[in-house]
Design an enzyme around this catalytic site. Structure first.
Site, PDB file in Angstrom:
ATOM      1  N   VAL B 137      46.403  -1.295  30.230  1.00 33.78           N
ATOM      2  CA  VAL B 137      46.425   0.144  29.998  1.00 33.78           C
ATOM      3  C   VAL B 137      45.887   0.362  28.589  1.00 33.78           C
ATOM      4  CG1 VAL B 137      47.874   2.219  29.871  1.00 33.78           C
ATOM      5  CG2 VAL B 137      48.481   0.377  31.454  1.00 33.78           C
ATOM      6  N   CYS B 138      45.053   1.407  28.438  1.00 29.09           N
ATOM      7  CA  CYS B 138      44.587   1.800  27.106  1.00 29.09           C
ATOM      8  C   CYS B 138      43.857   0.614  26.453  1.00 29.09           C
ATOM      9  CB  CYS B 138      45.811   2.240  26.309  1.00 29.09           C
ATOM     10  SG  CYS B 138      45.513   3.340  24.934  1.00 29.09           S
ATOM     11  N   ASN B 139      44.073   0.386  25.169  1.00 24.79           N
ATOM     12  CA  ASN B 139      43.378  -0.728  24.520  1.00 24.79           C
ATOM     13  C   ASN B 139      44.071  -2.073  24.754  1.00 24.79           C
ATOM     14  OD1 ASN B 139      45.473   0.032  22.819  1.00 24.79           O
ATOM     15  ND2 ASN B 139      44.415  -0.631  20.968  1.00 24.79           N
ATOM     16  N   THR B 157      38.804   1.478  28.959  1.00 29.03           N
ATOM     17  CA  THR B 157      39.859   1.475  27.947  1.00 29.03           C
ATOM     18  C   THR B 157      40.077   2.920  27.512  1.00 29.03           C
ATOM     19  OG1 THR B 157      40.547   0.528  25.812  1.00 29.03           O
ATOM     20  CG2 THR B 157      38.189   0.955  26.089  1.00 29.03           C
ATOM     21  N   SER B 190      42.327   3.680  31.663  1.00 35.68           N
ATOM     22  CA  SER B 190      42.031   4.450  30.465  1.00 35.68           C
ATOM     23  C   SER B 190      43.334   4.622  29.670  1.00 35.68           C
ATOM     24  CB  SER B 190      41.416   5.780  30.891  1.00 35.68           C
ATOM     25  OG  SER B 190      40.839   6.432  29.785  1.00 35.68           O
TER      26      SER B 190
END
Lengths: 239, 239
Positions: B137-139, B157, B190
């Site tokens: 998830v995310c970075n 990302t 993302s």
């Protein structure tokens, strides 16, 4: 420079000085009494609390580092098991929790036991009376209702377990179709992820729409800005 | 009954018996080797991980009690501080973490330090090679990229810090416009709340659409089923 001009210049300077000191004191008093520079947001944890009920709002409150101090509080400090099995840490006990400006009560299956727990209900009543806004997510409202905090007031709770969640609040004006209900110092949201939308609404009220939009964008959240948006009421036969 | 009919009846019974035993053994072997009855989902925690990156997906995995065992894992067991300041508990260390079926890597500002941490990168590589699906998830994807796990593969990302998040993965086929990217055994989402949509997608793949819908409804989540739904890419100048 004539004596008259000197006197005038001095009294003007004195006037401006007095004005500045006065304004600064007034703004300090406003900040201290009505609009704290940094608000303390207390999130109540208890065994069997629904993780996302607490963590959704905490994600946002915790990102507002300049405006908010986030505090987790429980009967005992230390690890508290969520309804999902993993643990979060309560930083403060009911007894040593500092003064709060905002109070958040999550739901979860743990509520069932807690609505009979006098110590918790009394603590919630006392703290709720002192804060600007008391918020609940999901059947956290059941706990507020059991403490008598929602009597005669409009409120909502989760839609999947509506009957069970509303039973301990026969005098509450339950709203079936609502993502959240804002009743001034009492803001209640529908189930679990609705807490994120409600939090953004409260952030918008306290810190402005732009801040709330920024918070929503930062966590890439599709914010439902309309409190009456609630497809889950119909899905659970409440409409 | 003629001898021929008896022989036929017996061999039919024997055939059916053998078939049933065979089928039962086959299904047992499938369950044990390929489709574990209960999947172990490991969620990696580290100082400065983004709370909702981990807690959004964990809300869903933790609610699938019959299908999933949820495990939080970190370098050291015990409290791990989130980017939001409150703490979650890691149940297992890298060393004592049991075999995992699914691996989830959240993001957060803590990633910046972690992409230089050999112990973490090696552990991620080893575990990722053993699981059915590695998710970020995310970075969290930045961490997977730094471990070389996304080389030559499509991934996404978070959009708010795109440049910083994608830099450690020059050989990754980064997708700017995506809520999540499913590349088989590697599924990346993302920013932050996108992890919930991605998790529901993975749940749908593993346990069926109906289960995923039930999970979404239970947490009153407006599930974005389209992986290309991503208004945040444009908001952050990526389209």
């Amino acid at each position: 420079m004539s004596l008259r001009r000197v006197t005038f210049a001095m009294s003007t300077r004195h006037f401006i000085y007095t004005l500045l000191v006065g304004l600064s004191l007034a703004s300090f008093s406003l900040a201290a009494d009505e609009r704290p520079v940094k608000r303390a947001v207390g999130v109540v944890l208890f065994p069997g609390f629904e993780m996302l009920d607490a963590c959704g709002p905490m994600e946002i409150w915790g990102n507002l580092k300049d405006q908010v101090t986030l505090i987790t509080v429980a009967k005992s400090a230390g690890p508290v098991v969520t309804a999902q099995g993993v643990e979060m840490v309560a930083q403060k006990t009911f007894a040593d929790c500092p003064k709060l400006d905002l109070l958040l009560v999550p739901g979860g299956f743990g509520v069932k036991k807690l609505i009979k727990d006098e110590e918790t209900l009394i603590w919630l009543k006392q703290r709720s009376a002192q804060v600007e806004i008391t918020m609940s997510v999901c059947n956290g409202a059941t706990l507020l209702a059991a403490a008598g905090l929602l009597d005669g007031r409009p409120a909502t709770t989760n839609k999947a377990y509506w009957k069970m969640a509303t039973k301990p609040g026969p005098n509450v004006k339950w709203v079936t179709q609502a993502r959240w209900v804002d009743d001034g110092n009492m803001v209640t949201s529908s189930g679990v992820s609705a807490g994120i939308d409600m939090t953004l609404h409260v952030v918008s009220s306290l810190f402005g729409q732009r801040t709330a939009e920024r918070m929503a964008d930062e966590i890439e959240h599709d914010w439902h800005r309309d409190p009456s948006w609630d497809p889950f009421a119909a899905k659970h036969g409440l409409k």
